[in-house]
Each structure stands twice: as C-alpha cells, then as structure tokens.
Design a protein around this motif. Structure first.
Motif, mmCIF file in Angstrom:
data_model
loop_
_atom_site.group_PDB
_atom_site.id
_atom_site.type_symbol
_atom_site.label_atom_id
_atom_site.label_comp_id
_atom_site.label_asym_id
_atom_site.label_seq_id
_atom_site.Cartn_x
_atom_site.Cartn_y
_atom_site.Cartn_z
ATOM 1 N N GLY A 42 0.887 -1.276 -0.327
ATOM 2 C CA GLY A 42 -0.549 0.198 0.159
ATOM 3 C C GLY A 42 0.732 0.883 -0.166
ATOM 4 O O GLY A 42 2.311 1.394 -0.873
ATOM 5 N N GLU A 43 0.384 2.295 0.251
ATOM 6 C CA GLU A 43 0.997 3.884 -0.008
ATOM 7 C C GLU A 43 1.443 3.928 1.794
ATOM 8 O O GLU A 43 2.999 3.980 1.428
ATOM 9 C CB GLU A 43 -0.318 4.277 0.135
ATOM 10 C CG GLU A 43 0.411 6.477 0.521
ATOM 11 C CD GLU A 43 -0.436 7.452 -0.001
ATOM 12 O OE1 GLU A 43 -1.359 6.978 -0.864
ATOM 13 O OE2 GLU A 43 -0.364 8.106 0.797
ATOM 14 N N GLY A 44 0.692 3.974 2.445
ATOM 15 C CA GLY A 44 1.599 3.779 3.893
ATOM 16 C C GLY A 44 0.946 3.968 5.037
ATOM 17 O O GLY A 44 -0.407 4.657 5.103
ATOM 18 N N PRO A 45 1.191 3.817 6.396
ATOM 19 C CA PRO A 45 -0.228 4.098 7.495
ATOM 20 C C PRO A 45 -0.595 5.524 7.938
ATOM 21 O O PRO A 45 -0.345 5.747 7.483
ATOM 22 C CB PRO A 45 0.643 3.887 8.782
ATOM 23 C CG PRO A 45 2.632 3.730 8.317
ATOM 24 C CD PRO A 45 2.706 4.116 6.888
ATOM 25 N N GLY A 46 -1.792 4.535 8.271
ATOM 26 C CA GLY A 46 -2.883 6.091 8.466
ATOM 27 C C GLY A 46 -3.340 5.931 9.820
ATOM 28 O O GLY A 46 -2.092 5.170 10.822
ATOM 29 N N GLU A 49 -3.337 2.673 12.034
ATOM 30 C CA GLU A 49 -2.201 2.106 11.906
ATOM 31 C C GLU A 49 -0.952 1.792 12.415
ATOM 32 O O GLU A 49 -0.383 1.678 13.287
ATOM 33 C CB GLU A 49 -2.003 1.485 9.799
ATOM 34 C CG GLU A 49 -2.743 1.148 9.265
ATOM 35 C CD GLU A 49 -4.206 1.904 8.793
ATOM 36 O OE1 GLU A 49 -4.067 3.024 8.681
ATOM 37 O OE2 GLU A 49 -4.935 1.402 8.547
ATOM 38 N N PRO A 55 -0.391 -2.609 9.522
ATOM 39 C CA PRO A 55 -0.738 -2.185 7.933
ATOM 40 C C PRO A 55 -1.930 -2.473 8.247
ATOM 41 O O PRO A 55 -2.969 -3.246 8.138
ATOM 42 C CB PRO A 55 -0.115 -2.796 6.748
ATOM 43 C CG PRO A 55 1.067 -4.128 7.507
ATOM 44 C CD PRO A 55 0.611 -3.858 9.114
ATOM 45 N N PHE A 56 -2.886 -1.629 7.208
ATOM 46 C CA PHE A 56 -4.306 -1.911 6.744
ATOM 47 C C PHE A 56 -5.385 -2.961 8.140
ATOM 48 O O PHE A 56 -5.194 -3.667 7.517
ATOM 49 C CB PHE A 56 -3.989 -3.217 5.501
ATOM 50 C CG PHE A 56 -3.816 -2.165 4.702
ATOM 51 C CD1 PHE A 56 -4.654 -1.320 3.846
ATOM 52 C CD2 PHE A 56 -3.025 -1.990 3.943
ATOM 53 C CE1 PHE A 56 -4.790 -0.453 2.283
ATOM 54 C CE2 PHE A 56 -2.438 -1.416 2.642
ATOM 55 C CZ PHE A 56 -3.497 -0.963 2.529
ATOM 56 N N ASN A 82 3.771 -1.524 3.275
ATOM 57 C CA ASN A 82 3.666 -0.239 3.002
ATOM 58 C C ASN A 82 4.493 0.497 2.333
ATOM 59 O O ASN A 82 5.785 -0.509 2.571
ATOM 60 C CB ASN A 82 3.104 0.956 3.754
ATOM 61 C CG ASN A 82 1.858 0.727 3.544
ATOM 62 O OD1 ASN A 82 0.780 0.696 2.921
ATOM 63 N ND2 ASN A 82 1.232 0.285 5.459
ATOM 64 N N HIS A 156 -6.552 1.171 -5.059
ATOM 65 C CA HIS A 156 -6.065 0.898 -3.461
ATOM 66 C C HIS A 156 -7.517 0.961 -3.219
ATOM 67 O O HIS A 156 -8.958 1.392 -3.616
ATOM 68 C CB HIS A 156 -5.337 2.322 -3.026
ATOM 69 C CG HIS A 156 -5.101 2.262 -2.191
ATOM 70 N ND1 HIS A 156 -6.197 2.625 -0.350
ATOM 71 C CD2 HIS A 156 -3.563 2.580 -1.134
ATOM 72 C CE1 HIS A 156 -5.498 2.019 0.066
ATOM 73 N NE2 HIS A 156 -4.321 2.286 0.081
HETATM 74 N N1 URA Z 1 -3.816 2.471 3.693
HETATM 75 C C1 URA Z 1 -2.458 2.496 3.037
HETATM 76 O O1 URA Z 1 -1.304 2.515 1.831
HETATM 77 N N2 URA Z 1 -2.102 1.356 3.774
HETATM 78 C C2 URA Z 1 -2.288 1.177 5.242
HETATM 79 O O2 URA Z 1 -1.299 0.247 6.239
HETATM 80 C C3 URA Z 1 -3.009 1.845 5.800
HETATM 81 C C4 URA Z 1 -3.998 2.639 4.745
#
Ligand code: URA
Length: 201
Positions: A42-46, A49, A55-56, A82, A156
C-alpha cells in the motif's frame, strides 16, 4: 552472524532516515506471513495503523480483508506492507525523499518475504515501486514481469470506498491474482468461485 528477520524488525523500529520518524507513534512493518507467495504493498500507514503498529487495520484494511477472504487467501499466503513504514502527518501522500529513504527497508523486506506476486495498491505504490507517473486506471489489471516478480497494479481499497462504481474492477483484479497463483501452483485451486457481496466495498 546472518542478518535475521528480528534484526530487520529492530532496524525498522529504530529507523530515523526521514522526518516521519519524528511524528510516528509506531513503525508499521507488516502483517500476514513473513514468507509468502504474495506481497501486497500500500501507500503508508494512516491514523489507525500508526496507533496499532499494523498495516491496513482501518476501513480500507477491512475491505482488503473482505476481498482476501472472499478469494480464499489465508494468512500464510500474503505479506502486507507499505511504501513507507511511518505515518505521513494528516494522511498526506509520502514525498519522494520519504519514499526513497524507506526503499532500502522495503528491499530487505522483499528479500525476506520472497514473494512471487506483488500486488501494488494505488497510484502512490505504483509511482514509487515502478517509478512511473502513469495513471492507475491505465496500469491496473495487467501483470508486469520484473526481476522474476509478477507485479500487478490495482486500485487502492480506500479509493474504492470513495468510488464504489470501480469496486467490480478491484474484485476482478484480485481474482486475476488468485487465478495466476493457482496456475503457478503457488496456492491450492479454489473449488468455489467467490460471489461479490452486494452493497458498498
Ligand atoms: N492505506 C495504506 O496505504 N496503508 C495502510 O496501511 C492503511 C491504509
């Protein structure tokens, strides 16, 4: 002494390679199996997370889990991570220097996970992983063969939560991944074709 998975985890947790380390609560490294035939990036933690260190786990993660379960994937089949391991403030997109700082860790992670298939979720994962600014709508749904990996870009799940009309496309793409993994004997054949639940997501 060989560099082990636990050395890798320690390296991630103590990383200060970019300014995201100053605002994070947790370094978000992975969930699923350390070794897995499929890696999902994915992109990065929100916010969720960053709090959980996993993650996710927020809304997008719930949709991702629904998809994975529907297609019969089990925890041993995937390694979820991510592009960046620390939350960008206000959920902004990671900057090129942040992504670049995090890339060596992602490289090590891939060498431990040893996936055959890499699923890239969304434009940012594609931008930094494939070094392209091509629209995700153009890239998605077709495997790219690179360094012995089969890389499949798709939408995504967070985008799908906002654009429900593309949900069928995401479902189809995960189905494509399952099919290819079965063909390559990376996973057992599914006896049932999953049906997509009605409603959103
Ligand atoms: N969106 C992401 O790209 N990564 C995550 O871990 C959570 C949401």
């Amino acid at each position: 002494m060989p560099y082990t998975w636990s050395d890798f985890i320690s390296e991630c947790k103590s990383c200060k390679a970019c300014a995201l380390s100053e605002t994070r609560n947790n370094v978000v490294i992975y969930r699923g199996s350390v070794h897995a035939p499929m890696m999902i990036v994915g992109e990065g933690p929100g916010a969720s997370e960053d709090i959980a260190g996993i993650p996710f786990v927020g809304q997008a993660g719930k949709l991702l889990d629904l998809l994975l379960r529907a297609y019969g994937f089990e925890e041993k089949d995937f390694h979820i991570c991510n592009i960046v391991k620390c939350r960008p403030p206000n959920n902004r997109v990671p900057t090129p220097p942040e992504a670049k700082s995090c890339m060596p860790l992602l490289g090590k992670q891939i060498r431990f996970a040893r996936p055959k298939v890499i699923v890239l979720l969304g434009k940012t994962a594609c931008k930094y992983f494939l070094n392209t600014d091509e629209a995700i709508g153009k890239l998605r749904g077709r495997f790219i063969e690179k360094n012995d990996y089969l890389i499949l870009p798709t939408f995504h799940p967070a985008y799908i939560l906002r654009n429900n009309n593309e949900r069928i496309t995401l479902w189809k793409d995960i189905g494509t991944v399952r099919e290819r993994m079965e063909e390559l004997d990376l996973i057992a054949r599914l006896s049932d074709i999953p049906s997509m639940p009605q409603g959103r997501g």
